[in-house]
Design an enzyme around this catalytic site. Structure first.
Site, PDB file in Angstrom:
ATOM      1  CE  LYS A   1      38.931  45.097  31.258  1.00 61.63           C
ATOM      2  NZ  LYS A   1      40.194  45.833  31.547  1.00 61.63           N
TER       3      LYS A   1
ATOM      4  CG  ASN B   1      35.457  46.869  34.567  1.00 62.78           C
ATOM      5  OD1 ASN B   1      34.314  46.441  34.538  1.00 62.78           O
ATOM      6  ND2 ASN B   1      35.801  48.049  34.046  1.00 62.78           N
ATOM      7  CB  ALA B   2      31.811  43.415  37.674  1.00 62.78           C
TER       8      ALA B   2
ATOM      9  NE  ARG C   1      36.977  43.857  27.229  1.00 60.19           N
ATOM     10  CZ  ARG C   1      36.556  45.127  27.334  1.00 60.19           C
ATOM     11  NH1 ARG C   1      35.350  45.477  26.942  1.00 60.19           N
ATOM     12  NH2 ARG C   1      37.355  46.049  27.847  1.00 60.19           N
TER      13      ARG C   1
ATOM     14  CB  THR D   1      39.505  42.299  34.341  1.00 59.72           C
ATOM     15  OG1 THR D   1      38.882  43.556  34.572  1.00 59.72           O
ATOM     16  CG2 THR D   1      38.441  41.256  34.094  1.00 59.72           C
TER      17      THR D   1
ATOM     18  CG  ASP E   1      30.407  50.686  25.881  1.00 60.51           C
ATOM     19  OD1 ASP E   1      31.451  50.792  25.217  1.00 60.51           O
ATOM     20  OD2 ASP E   1      30.063  49.625  26.432  1.00 60.51           O
TER      21      ASP E   1
ATOM     22  CG  ASP F   1      45.398  48.046  30.247  1.00 58.62           C
ATOM     23  OD1 ASP F   1      44.656  48.171  31.241  1.00 58.62           O
ATOM     24  OD2 ASP F   1      46.162  48.955  29.873  1.00 58.62           O
TER      25      ASP F   1
HETATM   26  P1  ITT Z   1      41.084  46.156  35.216  1.00 54.81           P
HETATM   27  O1  ITT Z   1      42.359  46.946  35.115  1.00 54.81           O
HETATM   28  O2  ITT Z   1      40.852  45.572  36.559  1.00 54.81           O
HETATM   29  O3  ITT Z   1      40.984  45.115  34.137  1.00 54.81           O
HETATM   30  P2  ITT Z   1      39.816  48.654  34.434  1.00 54.81           P
HETATM   31  O4  ITT Z   1      38.409  49.154  34.549  1.00 54.81           O
HETATM   32  O5  ITT Z   1      40.908  49.492  35.017  1.00 54.81           O
HETATM   33  O6  ITT Z   1      39.838  47.159  34.981  1.00 54.81           O
HETATM   34  P3  ITT Z   1      40.904  49.150  31.785  1.00 54.81           P
HETATM   35  O7  ITT Z   1      42.126  49.772  32.355  1.00 54.81           O
HETATM   36  O8  ITT Z   1      41.078  48.170  30.696  1.00 54.81           O
HETATM   37  O9  ITT Z   1      40.070  48.389  32.908  1.00 54.81           O
HETATM   38  O10 ITT Z   1      39.853  50.232  31.302  1.00 54.81           O
HETATM   39  C1  ITT Z   1      40.236  51.552  30.993  1.00 54.81           C
HETATM   40  C2  ITT Z   1      39.026  52.432  30.939  1.00 54.81           C
HETATM   41  O11 ITT Z   1      38.339  52.195  29.713  1.00 54.81           O
HETATM   42  C3  ITT Z   1      38.012  52.277  32.051  1.00 54.81           C
HETATM   43  O12 ITT Z   1      37.535  53.561  32.378  1.00 54.81           O
HETATM   44  C4  ITT Z   1      36.905  51.458  31.435  1.00 54.81           C
HETATM   45  O13 ITT Z   1      35.637  51.789  31.983  1.00 54.81           O
HETATM   46  C5  ITT Z   1      36.982  51.882  29.979  1.00 54.81           C
HETATM   47  N1  ITT Z   1      36.619  50.772  29.110  1.00 54.81           N
HETATM   48  C6  ITT Z   1      37.225  49.565  29.017  1.00 54.81           C
HETATM   49  N2  ITT Z   1      36.590  48.794  28.133  1.00 54.81           N
HETATM   50  C7  ITT Z   1      35.545  49.511  27.665  1.00 54.81           C
HETATM   51  C8  ITT Z   1      34.508  49.253  26.745  1.00 54.81           C
HETATM   52  O14 ITT Z   1      34.380  48.067  26.158  1.00 54.81           O
HETATM   53  N3  ITT Z   1      33.616  50.208  26.505  1.00 54.81           N
HETATM   54  C9  ITT Z   1      33.705  51.419  27.101  1.00 54.81           C
HETATM   55  N4  ITT Z   1      34.636  51.742  27.997  1.00 54.81           N
HETATM   56  C10 ITT Z   1      35.562  50.800  28.277  1.00 54.81           C
END
Ligand code: ITT
Length: 195
Positions: free
Chosen positions: A13, A10-11, A181, A8, A154, A68
């Protein structure tokens, strides 16, 4: 010790995955900054999680773990779902996505605001083998954002059974105990133990 690279970018995550897997005897490497982001054009969370994991295996030679995640809103026929990151357009911020979702649900009462988060975690290995696991949490979309913990959607997601508290009003350990998650990565831990 087993070594995995976290796919990922996304920091938030990365922090959550590291916290959830903290007690395991694993070496977790961050995604190298020079690896380009994968185009997430799969039709499902499974497709995209595997795309991300395999890309990092190819780039690093290490086994990789990818996550994802999507937010599936009943009143919107499951949207934003697999498109959750880009709901308000490419380059959208978390705040943009939250605003667009609240606008889309304006006027709906609590009984019409059901939703669930789903996370698919994929593990891919240099020998081309792989597996996926998933986790979910059900709840409702609030009318206004509340809380400053967590990230993404969130502040507007209230899990069932918490009397309206949002995920952003929970400590990180409270969130992991019930989150999509947390549930997916507990499955992943079980699957890793069997390998
Ligand atoms: P990577 O693909 O690099 O892993 P990303 O931010 O694109 O990072 P995702 O596609 O999994 O990750 O995330 C989809 C969206 O859902 C994105 O807008 C996130 O901010 C949100 N999201 C993911 N997990 C979340 C959580 O635990 N709580 C709230 N929002 C979440």
């Amino acid at each position: 010790m087993k070594t995995f690279v976290l796919a990922t970018a996304n920091a938030h995550k990365v922090d959550e995955i590291r916290e959830i897997l903290a007690d395991l005897n694993l070496v977790l490497l961050n995604r190298p900054s020079d690896v380009p982001e994968v185009v997430e054009d799969g039709e499902t969370l499974e497709d995209n999680a595997l795309l991300k994991a395999r890309a990092l295996v190819a780039a690093t030679g290490h086994a990789a773990i990818a996550d994802d995640t999507g937010l599936f809103v009943d009143a919107l026929g499951g949207a934003p779902g697999v498109h959750s990151a880009r709901y308000a357009g490419s380059g959208a911020t978390d705040a943009d996505n939250v605003r667009k979702l609240l606008d889309a649900l304006r006027g709906l009462d609590a009984t019409e605001r059901g939703a669930h988060f789903r996370t698919v975690a994929a593990v891919a290995y240099p020998d081309d083998s792989w597996f996926v696991v998933s986790g979910e949490v059900s709840g409702t979309i609030t009318e206004v954002p509340r809380g400053d913990q967590g990230f993404g959607y969130d502040p507007i997601f209230a899990p069932q059974g918490l009397r309206g508290r949002t995920l952003a009003e929970l400590s990180s350990s409270e969130k992991h105990a019930l989150s999509h998650r947390g549930n997916a990565f507990r499955e992943l831990v079980d699957a890793l133990r069997l390998r």
